[in-house]
Design an enzyme around this catalytic site. Sequence first.
Site, PDB file in Angstrom:
ATOM      1  N   GLU A 289     -45.570 -14.289  -7.527  1.00  0.00           N
ATOM      2  CA  GLU A 289     -44.427 -14.376  -8.438  1.00  0.00           C
ATOM      3  C   GLU A 289     -43.115 -14.292  -7.649  1.00  0.00           C
ATOM      4  O   GLU A 289     -42.989 -13.529  -6.700  1.00  0.00           O
ATOM      5  CB  GLU A 289     -44.500 -13.235  -9.445  1.00  0.00           C
ATOM      6  CG  GLU A 289     -43.343 -13.148 -10.423  1.00  0.00           C
ATOM      7  CD  GLU A 289     -43.410 -11.900 -11.290  1.00  0.00           C
ATOM      8  OE1 GLU A 289     -42.670 -11.860 -12.300  1.00  0.00           O
ATOM      9  OE2 GLU A 289     -44.184 -10.976 -10.963  1.00  0.00           O
ATOM     10  N   LYS A 361     -43.600 -18.414 -18.081  1.00  0.00           N
ATOM     11  CA  LYS A 361     -44.104 -17.149 -18.596  1.00  0.00           C
ATOM     12  C   LYS A 361     -43.789 -17.020 -20.080  1.00  0.00           C
ATOM     13  O   LYS A 361     -42.677 -17.294 -20.534  1.00  0.00           O
ATOM     14  CB  LYS A 361     -43.487 -15.977 -17.822  1.00  0.00           C
ATOM     15  CG  LYS A 361     -44.102 -14.632 -18.164  1.00  0.00           C
ATOM     16  CD  LYS A 361     -43.529 -13.515 -17.293  1.00  0.00           C
ATOM     17  CE  LYS A 361     -44.180 -12.185 -17.597  1.00  0.00           C
ATOM     18  NZ  LYS A 361     -43.603 -11.071 -16.822  1.00  0.00           N
ATOM     19  N   CYS A 411     -47.372 -11.704 -13.798  1.00  0.00           N
ATOM     20  CA  CYS A 411     -47.094 -10.276 -13.897  1.00  0.00           C
ATOM     21  C   CYS A 411     -48.067  -9.609 -14.876  1.00  0.00           C
ATOM     22  O   CYS A 411     -49.269  -9.731 -14.714  1.00  0.00           O
ATOM     23  CB  CYS A 411     -45.630 -10.063 -14.290  1.00  0.00           C
ATOM     24  SG  CYS A 411     -45.077  -8.348 -14.239  1.00  0.00           S
TER      25      CYS A 411
END
Length: 542
Positions: A289, A361, A411
């Site tokens: 990320e 995301k 995440c």
Amino acid sequence: MTSTPRGRLLRGAAGLVLAGAVHALTFAPGPLPGWALAFTQIAALALLARVTLYAPSARQAWLRGWLFNFASYALGLYWIFISLHRYGDLAAPLAVAAVLALSAFLALFPATANALARRYAPLSADSPPSRILAATLAWAAMWGAFEWLRSVLLTGFPWLNIGYAQVDSPIAGWAPLLGVHGMAFLAAFVAAAAASLWQPSRTAGMGPRHALAAGVAVALAAAGWPLSRIDWSAPVGDPLNVRLVQGNIGQSQKFDPALLEQSLRRHLELTALPAAPGVPAPQLVILPETVVPIFQDQLDPRVWEVWRDLAGQRNTVIAMGVPLHDRVNGRERYTNSVIGFDGATPVEQLVRGNTAMRYDKRHLVPWGEYVPPGFHWFVEMLNIPLGDFDRGGERQTPFAVGGQHIAFNICYEDLFGPDLLPALQPGPNGEPGATILVNVSNLGWFGDSWALRQHLQIGRLRTIETARPMLTATNTGITAAIDAKGQVAAQLAPLQAGVLPVSVQGMTGLTPYARFGDKTALALIGLALIAAVGSARRPRRG
């Protein structure tokens, strides 16, 4: 010397805090070995069940449940202090207060579950076997219901769901059917049934009539073992050769503009490493990320050209995490994303952020990726680079590489099992669903703490639920490959720069959980609540 009521109260509170602290140790190996996690959790929960099922009132059950879980969350989530204080420059007392406040809030959910179970399915010293079974089922169903509620309320934060402690127990065999919330129900049922074996009456000692609930609970838990032997998915295509990159850029350096070039160079060198003797060249290289910690259009196009040319030279696809800034229908959009490209990808697409392979995301982190209304004052106290990102779509097309279809999540998105399921389904135009899952993260915010190992346990359970392998590519660890049965096939040590070459077999086929999500577990929990509360409230005969 006889103890005073105050002394007994203090000892009872201390015992609950200690039991809650032990419970916090069960969500990842270290210091406890992996094989001991499930048993230790059941023992700790059994103690809580014992003192709440036989509490003198629902209020007492609530207080005892809150104290136990406050201690568990405060210790189990201690790593949040690291991000707030060490990297966010928040004063230590305020960082401690923030962790305690979050723990106090999260403890409201299981505390309320305990109180409702005590209120609607009470137990007494002379309760018959059917009443004991009803009360233990109610206690377990309330736990499962409130664990689910914690996962959805205010965008949800289901970290330390009690199901994650059972990844290496027979209860995990139920994951492909019921998911983590169904596992939480079963774990709580086993704990409550174990607690019911010890009777508070001086004359009622434990006997066969007290073993009904325990027998049912053990049978359900044991049924998970044959379920775990079922192959819920089948291999498809050829194994994919992948390189996972762990750059190990210190969090204090990651967003320093002066060190951006150094960070990109390290990741470029790790990506360009020749394959070791006997190891196939990677068809796909995955970087963590926010490898590029600035928006893609702020990076010199010549840098993107170097990356694109490297992909061409190595005949590979490169996937990396990068925040994107683009314009859609005249509106500025900002997303936390993963892009994929090869040697044929135009540099202009990389600069604009509109590559064919892209994942945005979907489940954003409060305060980190968007600011909840009314909390800008808190954000202003932190020295953390924050954003106010747009959310990605519910189903985004998996990346097609080497005959496999890779669905990314970023995440803590892998904490939300239902969010991963749309990618497993065929697309609207009939394109295949994902055969491999990939999580890219930056856990550098939390040092070498339990957060890394807890996150790996979460990923392991997602693979069991979906019968898909998962790869994790992280900045500081834990970078790993997990097979479709939840076993870690390979991993890198935390806080070390390196690459992990793995060969991953894609899988196809949908587990019941992949088809129905949490609906099956919620239906089971609802039926158990109705049956248990109805039985417990029915007047006794004779």
